[in-house]
Design a protein around this motif. Structure first.
Motif, PDB file in Angstrom:
ATOM      1  N   ARG A  77     -50.692  30.557 -29.239  1.00  0.00           N
ATOM      2  CA  ARG A  77     -49.954  30.610 -30.507  1.00  0.00           C
ATOM      3  C   ARG A  77     -48.611  29.905 -30.368  1.00  0.00           C
ATOM      4  NH1 ARG A  77     -49.157  32.530 -35.255  1.00  0.00           N
ATOM      5  NH2 ARG A  77     -51.075  33.653 -35.590  1.00  0.00           N
ATOM      6  N   SER A  81     -46.858  26.738 -32.754  1.00  0.00           N
ATOM      7  CA  SER A  81     -45.758  27.186 -33.604  1.00  0.00           C
ATOM      8  C   SER A  81     -44.528  26.289 -33.535  1.00  0.00           C
ATOM      9  CB  SER A  81     -45.353  28.618 -33.213  1.00  0.00           C
ATOM     10  OG  SER A  81     -46.436  29.497 -33.406  1.00  0.00           O
ATOM     11  N   GLU A 101     -45.788  30.690 -44.363  1.00  0.00           N
ATOM     12  CA  GLU A 101     -46.816  31.740 -44.402  1.00  0.00           C
ATOM     13  C   GLU A 101     -48.210  31.129 -44.333  1.00  0.00           C
ATOM     14  OE1 GLU A 101     -44.705  31.503 -47.402  1.00  0.00           O
ATOM     15  OE2 GLU A 101     -43.169  32.455 -46.194  1.00  0.00           O
ATOM     16  N   ASP A 104     -48.893  30.001 -40.802  1.00  0.00           N
ATOM     17  CA  ASP A 104     -49.263  31.158 -39.980  1.00  0.00           C
ATOM     18  C   ASP A 104     -50.714  31.570 -40.217  1.00  0.00           C
ATOM     19  OD1 ASP A 104     -46.816  31.346 -38.711  1.00  0.00           O
ATOM     20  OD2 ASP A 104     -46.004  32.826 -40.128  1.00  0.00           O
ATOM     21  N   THR A 105     -51.144  31.538 -41.465  1.00  0.00           N
ATOM     22  CA  THR A 105     -52.531  31.866 -41.797  1.00  0.00           C
ATOM     23  C   THR A 105     -53.481  30.859 -41.156  1.00  0.00           C
ATOM     24  OG1 THR A 105     -51.843  32.866 -43.887  1.00  0.00           O
ATOM     25  CG2 THR A 105     -54.155  32.229 -43.698  1.00  0.00           C
ATOM     26  N   ILE A 107     -52.878  29.064 -38.439  1.00  0.00           N
ATOM     27  CA  ILE A 107     -52.869  29.314 -36.988  1.00  0.00           C
ATOM     28  C   ILE A 107     -53.728  30.531 -36.658  1.00  0.00           C
ATOM     29  CG2 ILE A 107     -51.410  29.991 -35.042  1.00  0.00           C
ATOM     30  CD1 ILE A 107     -49.173  28.271 -36.346  1.00  0.00           C
ATOM     31  N   ASP A 108     -53.609  31.605 -37.444  1.00  0.00           N
ATOM     32  CA  ASP A 108     -54.426  32.803 -37.219  1.00  0.00           C
ATOM     33  C   ASP A 108     -55.914  32.462 -37.282  1.00  0.00           C
ATOM     34  OD1 ASP A 108     -52.187  34.410 -36.943  1.00  0.00           O
ATOM     35  OD2 ASP A 108     -52.246  35.135 -39.030  1.00  0.00           O
ATOM     36  N   ALA A 109     -56.307  31.707 -38.294  1.00  0.00           N
ATOM     37  CA  ALA A 109     -57.719  31.342 -38.452  1.00  0.00           C
ATOM     38  C   ALA A 109     -58.189  30.467 -37.290  1.00  0.00           C
ATOM     39  CB  ALA A 109     -57.926  30.623 -39.783  1.00  0.00           C
ATOM     40  N   MET A 111     -56.953  30.363 -34.249  1.00  0.00           N
ATOM     41  CA  MET A 111     -57.008  31.173 -33.023  1.00  0.00           C
ATOM     42  C   MET A 111     -58.234  32.088 -33.028  1.00  0.00           C
ATOM     43  SD  MET A 111     -54.482  30.178 -31.150  1.00  0.00           S
ATOM     44  CE  MET A 111     -54.456  31.420 -29.878  1.00  0.00           C
ATOM     45  N   ARG A 112     -58.556  32.690 -34.168  1.00  0.00           N
ATOM     46  CA  ARG A 112     -59.748  33.545 -34.245  1.00  0.00           C
ATOM     47  C   ARG A 112     -61.009  32.740 -33.972  1.00  0.00           C
ATOM     48  NH1 ARG A 112     -57.213  35.688 -38.651  1.00  0.00           N
ATOM     49  NH2 ARG A 112     -58.457  34.451 -40.067  1.00  0.00           N
ATOM     50  N   ASP A 115     -60.731  31.222 -30.020  1.00  0.00           N
ATOM     51  CA  ASP A 115     -60.487  32.127 -28.899  1.00  0.00           C
ATOM     52  C   ASP A 115     -61.756  32.925 -28.602  1.00  0.00           C
ATOM     53  OD1 ASP A 115     -59.390  33.686 -26.921  1.00  0.00           O
ATOM     54  OD2 ASP A 115     -58.152  34.884 -28.264  1.00  0.00           O
ATOM     55  N   GLY A 120     -56.337  35.155 -26.214  1.00  0.00           N
ATOM     56  CA  GLY A 120     -55.181  34.603 -26.902  1.00  0.00           C
ATOM     57  C   GLY A 120     -54.962  33.120 -26.650  1.00  0.00           C
TER      58      GLY A 120
END
Length: 121
Positions: A77, A81, A101, A104-105, A107-109, A111-112, A115, A120
């Motif tokens: 992450r 960033s 925001e 961030d969404t 990046i979250d998607a 990474m899910r 990964d 992580g």
């Protein structure tokens, strides 16, 4: 087919379509040059798609390397960033970054989805 869509008895369906659509032109025989071009098009198209795929692969590998600051072959992450990631996003999205925001969404998607080991990275 519906009766209304069927040609009159004894009439060819293409003939009916060409009279109904007055802008359609009569088919003309292809020249040898046109035929040759048509026959070689699939090979040329495959070569183009392969070349573009290789270019994308090289681009993606280059950007991954620029983000992998510790050189361990994995992104965290923190790698996604910083300013380097913002530059990559600008290359992909144009001249304007999404709202923080939304980044961030994204990046979250990412990474899910990437990964697979749940560590992580």
């Amino acid at each position: 087919p519906h009766e209304a869509d069927s040609p009159a008895p004894g009439r060819h369906p293409w003939k009916r379509m060409s009279t109904r659509h007055s802008k359609l032109q009569e088919l003309r025989p292809m020249t040898a040059e046109q035929m040759e071009s048509l026959l070689t098009a699939p090979g040329v198209w495959r070569d183009l798609v392969r070349k573009k795929g290789l270019m994308h692969r090289d681009w993606a590998a280059s950007r991954f390397a620029s983000l992998d600051t510790d050189g361990d072959g994995a992104l965290t992450r923190a790698n996604l960033s910083g300013a380097a990631f913002a530059r990559v996003l600008l290359e992909c999205l144009g001249d304007r970054l999404p709202d923080p925001e939304d980044v961030d969404t994204l990046i979250d998607a990412a990474m899910r989805g990437a990964d697979v080991e749940g560590d992580g990275r």
